[in-house]
Motif scaffolding. Structure first.
Motif, PDB file in Angstrom:
ATOM      1  N   ARG A 199       0.809  -1.220   0.000  1.00 25.61           N
ATOM      2  CA  ARG A 199       0.000   0.000   0.000  1.00 25.61           C
ATOM      3  C   ARG A 199       0.843   1.271   0.000  1.00 25.61           C
ATOM      4  O   ARG A 199       0.322   2.368  -0.207  1.00 25.61           O
ATOM      5  CB  ARG A 199      -0.895   0.019   1.242  1.00 25.61           C
ATOM      6  N   GLY A 200       2.131   1.134   0.292  1.00 22.07           N
ATOM      7  CA  GLY A 200       2.966   2.312   0.464  1.00 22.07           C
ATOM      8  C   GLY A 200       2.680   2.998   1.781  1.00 22.07           C
ATOM      9  O   GLY A 200       2.950   4.196   1.951  1.00 22.07           O
ATOM     10  N   ARG A 242       4.627   2.615  -3.122  1.00 26.72           N
ATOM     11  CA  ARG A 242       4.038   1.276  -3.081  1.00 26.72           C
ATOM     12  C   ARG A 242       5.035   0.293  -3.687  1.00 26.72           C
ATOM     13  O   ARG A 242       5.608   0.555  -4.746  1.00 26.72           O
ATOM     14  CB  ARG A 242       2.738   1.232  -3.889  1.00 26.72           C
TER      15      ARG A 242
END
Length: 211
Positions: free
Chosen positions: A24-25, A36
């Motif tokens: 998801r970063g 991400r």
């Protein structure tokens, strides 16, 4: 694409928490950006202790079938498709000596390369230190995740419920032999699927230790 090499302790969901945040970063990189990451392979480094081997089986089952057991909001993004889950066993019951520390380092170092991400969250402190040193020597990134303390009871309750009710080794064997498909797991073992999802909180904090 990148590989995630993770030390494993008794909590099977910790690797997934790290993987989810990286994809998801949503991780802390200090002043740097946290893009991400696209991860397609996970290597699970574990000792031969009985509880840890149980955690390995649960972690592998969770990683393999996450799209069919996790709620939508906790599934991995589409760009993170983990097509390969590898076991890297360390032939020790526990890391409780200098020799054990060196052997754990050796196994991690043999499985990590430049550009990989090494998660040191699971297991004893000595395992994390050994894995971090191996990662540094390989010029790999080192990360760790922390699960909020108030979530531990849920996670531990789910782990105990699964292990007291199901033959996880047998279910995983069915999956590996093609006798069970991930999309069939929720129908054949609905309570197992529900409890697998409860191993993950989605609230863990992941941060970069190195570089």
């Amino acid at each position: 694409m990148a590989r995630l090499v993770a030390t494993l302790g008794t909590q099977p969901g910790s690797v997934y928490e790290t993987l989810l945040n990286l994809c998801r970063g949503a991780y802390d990189y200090g002043e740097k950006e946290s893009p991400r990451l696209s991860i397609d392979e996970v290597v699970l480094v574990h000792t031969r202790g009985a509880v840890v081997v149980e955690a390995y089986r649960l972690a592998k089952l969770l990683l393999a079938c996450q799209r069919h057991v996790m709620p939508q909001e906790l599934r991995l993004p589409n760009h993170c498709h983990v097509g390969k889950i590898v076991a890297a066993p360390v032939e020790l019951e526990d890391v409780d000596s200098r020799r054990g520390f060196e052997e754990f380092y050796r196994v991690v170092r043999a499985n990590v390369s430049r550009g990989d991400v090494v998660d040191v969250s699971g297991g004893r402190v000595a395992m994390g230190v050994a894995a971090a040193l191996a990662a540094r020597d390989a010029e790999a990134m080192v990360v760790a995740s922390v699960i909020p303390s108030e979530e531990y009871q849920q996670v531990e309750s789910a782990r105990k419920a699964i292990l007291s009710t199901y033959d996880v080794r047998g279910v995983l064997s069915e999956l590996e032999q093609g006798l069970l498909a991930c999309h069939e797991l929720p129908d054949r073992y609905p309570e197992l699927a529900r409890q697998l999802a409860r191993l993950v909180t989605g609230r863990a904090v992941t941060y970069v230790l190195y570089p």
